[in-house]
Design an enzyme around this catalytic site. Structure first.
Site, PDB file in Angstrom:
ATOM      1  N   HIS A 185       1.073  -1.304  -0.022  1.00  0.00           N
ATOM      2  CA  HIS A 185      -0.240  -0.078  -0.025  1.00  0.00           C
ATOM      3  C   HIS A 185       0.837   1.137   0.085  1.00  0.00           C
ATOM      4  O   HIS A 185       0.403   2.328   0.462  1.00  0.00           O
ATOM      5  CB  HIS A 185      -0.939   0.161   1.317  1.00  0.00           C
ATOM      6  N   SER A 315      14.718  19.236 -16.823  1.00  0.00           N
ATOM      7  CA  SER A 315      13.730  20.412 -16.651  1.00  0.00           C
ATOM      8  C   SER A 315      14.382  21.397 -17.536  1.00  0.00           C
ATOM      9  O   SER A 315      15.713  21.673 -17.556  1.00  0.00           O
ATOM     10  CB  SER A 315      13.755  20.835 -15.426  1.00  0.00           C
ATOM     11  N   LYS A 321      18.089  19.046 -12.578  1.00  0.00           N
ATOM     12  CA  LYS A 321      17.276  17.952 -12.285  1.00  0.00           C
ATOM     13  C   LYS A 321      17.323  16.770 -13.276  1.00  0.00           C
ATOM     14  O   LYS A 321      17.574  17.413 -14.331  1.00  0.00           O
ATOM     15  CB  LYS A 321      15.807  18.727 -12.331  1.00  0.00           C
ATOM     16  N   GLU A 328       9.902   6.144 -17.745  1.00  0.00           N
ATOM     17  CA  GLU A 328       8.543   6.839 -18.210  1.00  0.00           C
ATOM     18  C   GLU A 328       8.606   6.559 -19.693  1.00  0.00           C
ATOM     19  O   GLU A 328       7.275   6.348 -20.043  1.00  0.00           O
ATOM     20  CB  GLU A 328       9.086   8.348 -18.125  1.00  0.00           C
TER      21      GLU A 328
END
Length: 463
Positions: A185, A315, A321, A328
């Protein structure tokens, strides 16, 4: 240079029309180009390859059966082989969204091969009478779907999956003793090793390979020889068996004639089944990619368990970053494959009486899914799995503060006392060992033994 503005006149049963002078195709292909200016998507390279293989194999069989002269057969085989090898892909311009039987693409292949064979032989090779001898679009296109899917799966996807599996197994073997906090969870749970976690991923891929392999025998069954409706009219009685045998010998794939041509012409059940296995594989890779993203999250406020390879700036506005770009991309591939499967399922339902009428779009989606999963498997292996590093210091820090470790004491102190210790440890920001030393009679030595994270990954009751 070729004058692309020049035209020649071609004729078919419907009359005359202009065809680009440089084109190898004829009137029926041009009519389809004119009729279907829909998407700009052409039939896949793998399907053009399959059509070339089918036409070459059919010519060999018709020669053996005494139905085609040796000089015409040789010219057709040579031309069709060149088509299969990708030498004339630009002459297959028809949109995927065309007549549902794929008749336009079958005639496109017939016309191109006939044109080339006529040049080679110095004789008139007819696209219907010679190149399409003993065939119809209604068995050629279903056969091309099975042949292309079988070859792409065996030559590209399965090797790519085995490569990904090996990468996972190698990485797991290098992380056998590295323990981390398990999560259920998305909440802290009992410890696992990274090797165990990656072993779960490896098992998913291993099962994916097994699922695909179990489906392929149905894909190896070919419609060729069923001709227009499944009765085999206009094909020699021995055509289907000889065709499958020759194609199997040429490709090394165990193709066989369909045991029921009525099924093979009117349905795409094997393609639907294969797509379902691809969808399951996409779900598996989606799970792996998502886990990698979560494990890589941070570097300061996320889980920061691993560091994926830094491949590109993440970014346009936040300097320094780095994003998990490979997972992805893999997730987007999986979403595409799942969507493709929905299209293939609908296409599979479109078998009306003796013919399915969504064959080209089924082929496009099926072959795209195979290609995407094959490429993604290799990229994921090379640029994510093999290259990630482990933040062991952070893993140990998280484990030391994990209140769920008290579960290991349940058999000794009971669930209720364990719950009290866990709540106190969490509220006070202290370790389970510190609080248990105060709230139980267990010694420091006993607690070290009972709470050893690596031991806890092996299961069983710690005595």
């Amino acid at each position: 240079m070729t004058d692309l503005s020049a035209f020649r006149i071609e004729r078919d049963s419907m009359g005359e029309l202009k065809v680009p002078a440089h084109a190898l195709y004829g009137a029926q292909t041009q009519r389809a180009v004119d009729n279907f200016p829909i998407s700009g998507l052409r039939i896949p390279r793998a399907m053009i390859r399959a059509l070339g293989l089918i036409k070459a194999t059919a010519a060999r069989v018709n020669l053996d059966l005494g139905l085609l002269s040796s000089d015409l057969a040789a010219a057709i085989v040579e031309a069709a082989t060149e088509v299969a090898n990708g030498q004339y892909d630009e002459h297959f311009p028809i949109d995927v969204f065309q007549t549902g039987s794929g008749t336009s693409s079958n005639m496109n292949a017939n016309e191109v091969i006939a044109h080339l064979a006529s040049r080679k032989s110095g004789q008139k090779v007819h696209p219907n009478d010679h190149v399409n001898m003993g065939q119809s679009s209604n068995d050629v296109i279903p056969t091309s779907i099975h042949v292309s899917a079988a070859l792409e799966t065996t030559e590209k996807l399965l090797p790519a999956l085995r490569y990904l599996l090996q990468s996972l197994e190698d990485k797991a073997a290098s992380l056998t003793g590295v323990v981390k906090t398990g999560r259920t969870h998305l909440m802290d749970a009992m410890p696992v090793t990274l090797a165990q976690e990656l072993g779960g991923w490896a098992s998913q891929i291993r099962h994916g390979i097994a699922r695909l392999s179990s489906t392929l025998p149905r894909v190896f069954e070919l419609a060729q020889g069923g001709t227009a409706v499944g009765t085999g009219i206009n094909a020699h009685p021995e055509f289907s068996k000889r065709f499958a045998d020759k194609l199997a010998e040429h490709t090394g794939v165990a193709f066989v004639p369909s045991p029921n041509f009525f099924e093979s012409l009117s349905t795409q059940d094997a393609a639907v089944e294969l797509s379902g296995q691809l969808r399951t594989l996409a779900v598996s890779i989606m799970k792996i990619a998502n886990d990698l993203r979560w494990m890589n999250s941070g570097p300061l406020t996320g889980l920061a368990e691993i560091v994926l390879p830094s491949l590109q700036p993440g970014s346009s506005i936040m300097p320094g970053k780095i994003n998990p770009v490979i997972p992805e991309a893999a997730m987007m591939v999986c979403a595409q494959v799942i969507g493709n499967d929905a299209t293939i399922a609908i296409a599979g339902q479109s078998g009306n009486f003796q013919l399915n009428v969504m064959l080209p779009v089924a082929a496009h989606n099926l072959l795209q899914s195979i290609e995407l999963l094959a490429s993604t498997s290799r990229v994921l292996a090379d640029q994510a799995i093999s290259g990630f590093t482990v933040n062991e210091a952070n893993l140990k820090s998280q484990l030391s503060r994990n209140p769920i470790l008290v579960t290991a004491l349940n058999a000794v102190i009971g669930y209720e006392q364990g719950a009290k210790i866990a709540k106190a440890a969490y509220a006070q920001g202290r370790s389970i060992k510190e609080v248990a030393l105060e709230m139980t009679d267990l010694s420091s030595h006993d607690l070290d033994r009972l709470l050893d994270p690596l031991s806890l990954t092996q299961g069983g009751i710690q005595e």
